[in-house]
Design an enzyme around this catalytic site. Structure first.
Site, PDB file in Angstrom:
ATOM      1  CB  ALA A  69      -0.785  -0.157   1.190  1.00 16.20           C
ATOM      2  N   GLY A 113       0.402  -4.993   0.752  1.00 15.54           N
ATOM      3  CA  GLY A 113      -0.652  -5.164  -0.131  1.00 15.54           C
ATOM      4  C   GLY A 113      -0.272  -5.954  -1.304  1.00 15.54           C
ATOM      5  CD  GLU A 116      -2.350  -7.834   2.814  1.00 15.95           C
ATOM      6  OE1 GLU A 116      -2.072  -6.604   2.558  1.00 15.95           O
ATOM      7  OE2 GLU A 116      -3.173  -8.124   3.726  1.00 15.95           O
ATOM      8  CD  GLU A 136       1.453  -5.565   5.660  1.00 17.69           C
ATOM      9  OE1 GLU A 136       2.382  -6.333   6.045  1.00 17.69           O
ATOM     10  OE2 GLU A 136       0.673  -5.819   4.655  1.00 17.69           O
TER      11      GLU A 136
END
Ligand code: COA
Length: 262
Positions: A69, A113, A116, A136
């Protein structure tokens, strides 16, 4: 919206395969709101496009698939802002449930992300240079794109704990050994290898591909008994299609099947 109008995505058609490239190489293709919005728009259009049988997702440049992200967007956000940014529909779920196969072509950093997103795809093919991780924890965060749920299902609880609690990055060979990726190939072979597989899959009946994916995804949420009953129903549903009649007839008459997609 035309496929050429996206600012953060490149879309290329190779036969019945759509190759989607996340195009922010200067930010290692980090996922910001714009990428997510444009991806959702594009997926909406490709879902109903009969000329597309399989999607391949990759990142622009040599260095990165997706480095997570966009951390810049986290600065100064309130919990409400963040909850809005994570509103439904979520890209990860749309990809996981997309009615056509989706392949992640992982060319470099596959972090947070990005990892993911790759896990939401149906298959992952990686370059030997790719590196994987859920960093993260180093930002005072936890994975928010399904990582705590999809990672243990793919690699087992111990490996998921190790990656998520340490934030460590692992090389492609180790990711393959634990089941996070299906295949690892030389960087220069990544595109041809992935497209060859994608085109072979895209040559199958679109109707049957969708049902096969639905049955496989059902295994993630159903008990074995429920899943096997559901599979039986979907198997029998295939008997209603022209493509089942065509596939069986082609085999019996020693000819190549010509799929109708219905
Ligand atoms: N969000 C926003 N920007 C990012 C980013 C991310 N997740 N990952 C990389 N970038 C940006 C960098 O800030 C830098 O931008 P700048 O040139 O304007 O300063 C650019 O991309 C290049 O990254 P850089 O850190 O200089 O490359 P590197 O080769 O030294 O390191 C990484 C590569 C992947 C190890 C490092 O960029 C990194 O740790 N990124 C964050 C990964 C992460 O924590 N992801 C999970 C987010 S929840």
């Amino acid at each position: 919206m035309s496929e050429t109008n996206f600012e953060t995505l490149l879309v290329e058609r190779v036969g019945r395969v759509a190759v989607i490239t996340i195009n922010r190489p200067d930010k290692l293709n980090a996922l910001n709101d714009q990428v997510r919005d444009e991806m959702l728009q594009l997926l909406g259009a490709l879902e109903t496009d009969d000329g597309v049988g399989v999607l391949v997702i990759t990142g622009a440049g040599e260095k990165s698939f997706i480095a997570g992200a966009d951390i810049q967007e986290f600065a100064g956000r309130s919990p409400f802002d963040q909850r809005h940014a994570m509103r439904f529909p979520r890209l990860y779920d749309i990809m996981s449930n997309f009615p056509k196969p989706v392949i992640a072509m992982i060319n470099g950093f596959c972090l947070g992300g990005g990892c993911e997103l790759a896990m939401s795809c149906d298959m992952r093919i990686a370059s030997e240079k790719a590196r994987f991780g859920q960093p993260e924890i180093k930002l005072g965060l936890i994975p928010g794109g399904g990582g705590t749920q999809r990672l243990p299902r793919l690699v087992g609880m111990g490996n998921a704990m190790r990656l998520i609690l340490s934030g460590d990055m692992i090389p492609a060979a180790e990711a393959k050994a634990m089941g996070l990726v299906e295949q690892v190939v030389a960087p220069e072979a990544l595109r041809d290898h992935t497209l060859e597989l994608a085109e072979r899959i895209a040559a199958m009946s679109p109707a049957t591909l969708g049902v096969a994916k639905e049955a496989l995804r059902a295994s993630e949420r159903m008990s074995i008994e429920e899943g096997i009953l559901y599979e039986r129903d979907l198997f029998c549903l295939c008997f209603s299609t022209e493509d089942k009649a065509e596939g069986v007839d082609a085999f019996l008459n020693k000819r190549k099947a010509e799929w109708k997609g219905r």
